[in-house]
Motif scaffolding. Structure first.
Motif, mmCIF file in Angstrom:
data_model
loop_
_atom_site.group_PDB
_atom_site.id
_atom_site.type_symbol
_atom_site.label_atom_id
_atom_site.label_comp_id
_atom_site.label_asym_id
_atom_site.label_seq_id
_atom_site.Cartn_x
_atom_site.Cartn_y
_atom_site.Cartn_z
ATOM 1 N N VAL A 201 71.825 -6.260 96.368
ATOM 2 C CA VAL A 201 72.006 -4.698 97.340
ATOM 3 C C VAL A 201 72.944 -5.362 98.409
ATOM 4 C CG1 VAL A 201 70.033 -3.834 96.451
ATOM 5 C CG2 VAL A 201 69.914 -4.281 98.336
ATOM 6 N N ASP A 202 73.464 -3.849 98.628
ATOM 7 C CA ASP A 202 75.030 -4.032 99.965
ATOM 8 C C ASP A 202 74.958 -2.782 100.044
ATOM 9 O OD1 ASP A 202 76.395 -2.274 97.818
ATOM 10 O OD2 ASP A 202 77.827 -3.834 97.714
ATOM 11 N N GLY A 203 73.883 -1.617 99.784
ATOM 12 C CA GLY A 203 74.502 -0.407 100.571
ATOM 13 C C GLY A 203 74.968 0.802 99.760
ATOM 14 N N SER A 204 76.065 -0.012 98.832
ATOM 15 C CA SER A 204 76.523 0.398 98.140
ATOM 16 C C SER A 204 75.780 2.049 96.765
ATOM 17 C CB SER A 204 77.485 0.002 97.519
ATOM 18 O OG SER A 204 77.876 -0.569 96.652
ATOM 19 N N PRO A 205 76.801 3.049 96.540
ATOM 20 C CA PRO A 205 75.724 3.795 95.606
ATOM 21 C C PRO A 205 75.566 2.704 94.129
ATOM 22 C CG PRO A 205 77.346 5.221 96.533
ATOM 23 C CD PRO A 205 77.393 3.571 97.143
ATOM 24 N N SER A 206 76.341 1.518 93.906
ATOM 25 C CA SER A 206 76.220 1.087 92.669
ATOM 26 C C SER A 206 75.200 -0.008 93.059
ATOM 27 C CB SER A 206 78.266 -0.357 92.428
ATOM 28 O OG SER A 206 78.012 -0.385 91.538
ATOM 29 N N GLY A 207 75.353 -0.574 94.267
ATOM 30 C CA GLY A 207 73.545 -1.365 94.346
ATOM 31 C C GLY A 207 72.437 -0.855 94.290
ATOM 32 N N ARG A 208 73.175 0.809 94.121
ATOM 33 C CA ARG A 208 71.183 1.855 94.636
ATOM 34 C C ARG A 208 71.160 1.779 92.831
ATOM 35 N NH1 ARG A 208 73.923 3.910 99.208
ATOM 36 N NH2 ARG A 208 74.761 5.899 98.189
ATOM 37 N N ASP A 209 72.603 1.927 92.378
ATOM 38 C CA ASP A 209 71.931 2.001 90.780
ATOM 39 C C ASP A 209 71.073 0.420 90.067
ATOM 40 O OD1 ASP A 209 73.200 4.248 90.203
ATOM 41 O OD2 ASP A 209 75.128 4.388 90.059
ATOM 42 N N ALA A 210 72.113 -0.360 90.379
ATOM 43 C CA ALA A 210 71.415 -2.115 89.898
ATOM 44 C C ALA A 210 69.986 -1.518 90.064
ATOM 45 C CB ALA A 210 72.006 -3.342 90.825
ATOM 46 N N LEU A 211 69.334 -1.235 92.029
ATOM 47 C CA LEU A 211 68.353 -1.260 91.985
ATOM 48 C C LEU A 211 67.307 -0.928 91.384
ATOM 49 C CD1 LEU A 211 65.609 -2.271 94.609
ATOM 50 C CD2 LEU A 211 66.634 -0.025 95.089
ATOM 51 N N ASP A 212 67.621 0.529 91.173
ATOM 52 C CA ASP A 212 66.807 2.040 90.195
ATOM 53 C C ASP A 212 66.621 1.202 88.411
ATOM 54 O OD1 ASP A 212 66.438 3.317 92.256
ATOM 55 O OD2 ASP A 212 68.191 4.393 91.324
ATOM 56 N N TRP A 213 67.511 0.181 88.186
ATOM 57 C CA TRP A 213 67.207 -0.681 86.547
ATOM 58 C C TRP A 213 66.322 -1.734 86.988
ATOM 59 C CZ3 TRP A 213 67.665 -3.984 83.642
ATOM 60 C CH2 TRP A 213 68.070 -4.526 82.086
ATOM 61 N N ALA A 214 66.915 -2.572 88.229
ATOM 62 C CA ALA A 214 66.188 -3.615 87.703
ATOM 63 C C ALA A 214 64.514 -3.296 88.535
ATOM 64 C CB ALA A 214 66.517 -4.536 89.423
ATOM 65 N N VAL A 215 64.239 -2.218 89.196
ATOM 66 C CA VAL A 215 62.882 -1.958 89.686
ATOM 67 C C VAL A 215 61.797 -1.223 88.238
ATOM 68 C CG1 VAL A 215 63.009 -0.020 90.407
ATOM 69 C CG2 VAL A 215 61.290 -0.923 91.353
ATOM 70 N N ALA A 216 62.752 -0.857 87.280
ATOM 71 C CA ALA A 216 62.389 -0.931 86.426
ATOM 72 C C ALA A 216 61.656 -1.370 85.304
ATOM 73 C CB ALA A 216 63.455 0.915 85.719
ATOM 74 N N GLU A 217 63.061 -2.119 85.934
ATOM 75 C CA GLU A 217 62.855 -3.947 84.526
ATOM 76 C C GLU A 217 61.595 -4.518 84.810
ATOM 77 O OE1 GLU A 217 64.009 -5.765 81.238
ATOM 78 O OE2 GLU A 217 64.678 -4.085 81.955
ATOM 79 N N ALA A 218 61.510 -4.267 85.734
ATOM 80 C CA ALA A 218 60.762 -5.211 86.519
ATOM 81 C C ALA A 218 58.824 -4.505 86.019
ATOM 82 C CB ALA A 218 60.616 -5.538 88.182
ATOM 83 N N ALA A 219 58.650 -3.107 86.140
ATOM 84 C CA ALA A 219 57.698 -2.897 86.387
ATOM 85 C C ALA A 219 57.296 -3.010 84.704
ATOM 86 C CB ALA A 219 57.935 -1.522 86.681
#
Length: 296
Positions: A11-29
């Motif tokens: 993550v870097d604080g950008s919208p792209s990083g937030r999209d990656a975070l949302d996808w990653a946390v759903a994948e981790a779940a």
């Protein structure tokens, strides 16, 4: 029993990083794994014997980025164990230095140079990582299309795509969706115009056998996944980009010859990072990743 290997997201604080975070946390779940959220920043600037000046500290604001990422992850999937990690240095070594079963990165930065850097990070990490790497495009640009509710995998008929097929089938099984196994090729021109029909039929038969051979045995290993083989007389990158519209994920293999080779000469994964309408996973052959690990 050892702890499960985490999913890692940059993550870097950008919208792209937030999209990656949302996808990653759903994948981790979905995988029932912990999530490590990594934020990289350059080391402090040494201004002399007194050390770096507080106003020049690159760590200013990094706590906010990680705190916001942890808060957002908890909202998306509160059951996921989240660990935040601040790493001094560039984003590529920061991500490659983590113990990970999967690395997730955003496809674009905020603007201009940030967008170019985001692309270079995903290319470099995909070329060198010892695990699959997923690049997440801006989620607002995801559009419906011919492969809705499916995972798509590019099949080249070689052993290079074996790990990609396995990763794609696992992703489809976790999501409860089918798999489209796409094999695209460009036929050679016939020696004369009269041989066009025969050459086309022979070429298609050869490619069909290659696709069937690549999928042999996978249906028995993943009996719950509906596997649909698909042939396309087209450039592989273009065919996968078209098929990606509406897909949950597109998976491709890679020869793993280094990010500079990919930048200079192009590849299917390189083109898809700019043309695909859904997240892209690059799963390199295990022989390549093992060789790089030994060399390191």
């Amino acid at each position: 029993m050892s702890d499960p290997v985490p999913v890692v997201v940059g993550v870097d604080g950008s919208p792209s990083g937030r999209d990656a975070l949302d996808w990653a946390v759903a994948e981790a779940a979905t995988q029932v794994r912990p999530l490590w959220v990594v934020h990289a920043c350059p080391p402090p600037i040494d201004t002399g014997p007194l050390g770096p000046l507080p106003s020049l500290s690159p760590y200013t604001g990094t706590g906010d980025v990680l705190h916001e990422a942890a808060r957002r992850a908890a909202l998306v999937a509160p059951e996921v164990e989240v660990t935040t990690r601040l790493v001094s240095g560039g984003p590529v070594p920061a991500l490659l230095g983590q113990r990970a079963c999967l690395i997730v990165v955003g496809g674009r930065g905020r603007r201009g140079v940030r967008r170019a850097l985001a692309g270079s990070v995903s290319v470099a990490v995909s070329a060198r990582a010892q695990c699959p790497v997923v690049t997440v495009p801006p989620l607002r640009e995801v559009v419906p299309g011919p492969s809705r509710a499916k995972v798509v995998v590019g099949v080249d008929g070689l052993d290079l795509s074996s790990r990609a097929i396995g990763f794609a089938l696992q992703a489809a099984a976790q999501r409860g969706v089918g798999l489209t196994a796409l094999h695209a090729w460009t036929p050679r021109p016939p020696a004369d115009s009269g041989g066009l029909a025969d050459d086309w039929a022979a070429s298609r038969a050869v490619e069909c056998r290659a696709l069937d051979g690549a999928l042999a045995g996978w249906r028995e290993r993943f009996p719950t996944v509906d596997i649909t083989p698909k042939l396309a007389c087209d450039d592989p990158a273009h065919a996968l980009a078209v098929e990606s519209a509406g897909a949950a994920l597109v998976v491709v293999g890679s020869r793993g010859r280094g990010c500079m080779t990919g930048v200079l000469f192009g590849s299917v994964s390189q083109v898809l990072r700019h043309a695909a309408h859904c997240p892209i996973a690059v799963a390199r052959p295990r022989a390549v990743t093992a060789g790089r690990a030994r060399a390191a």
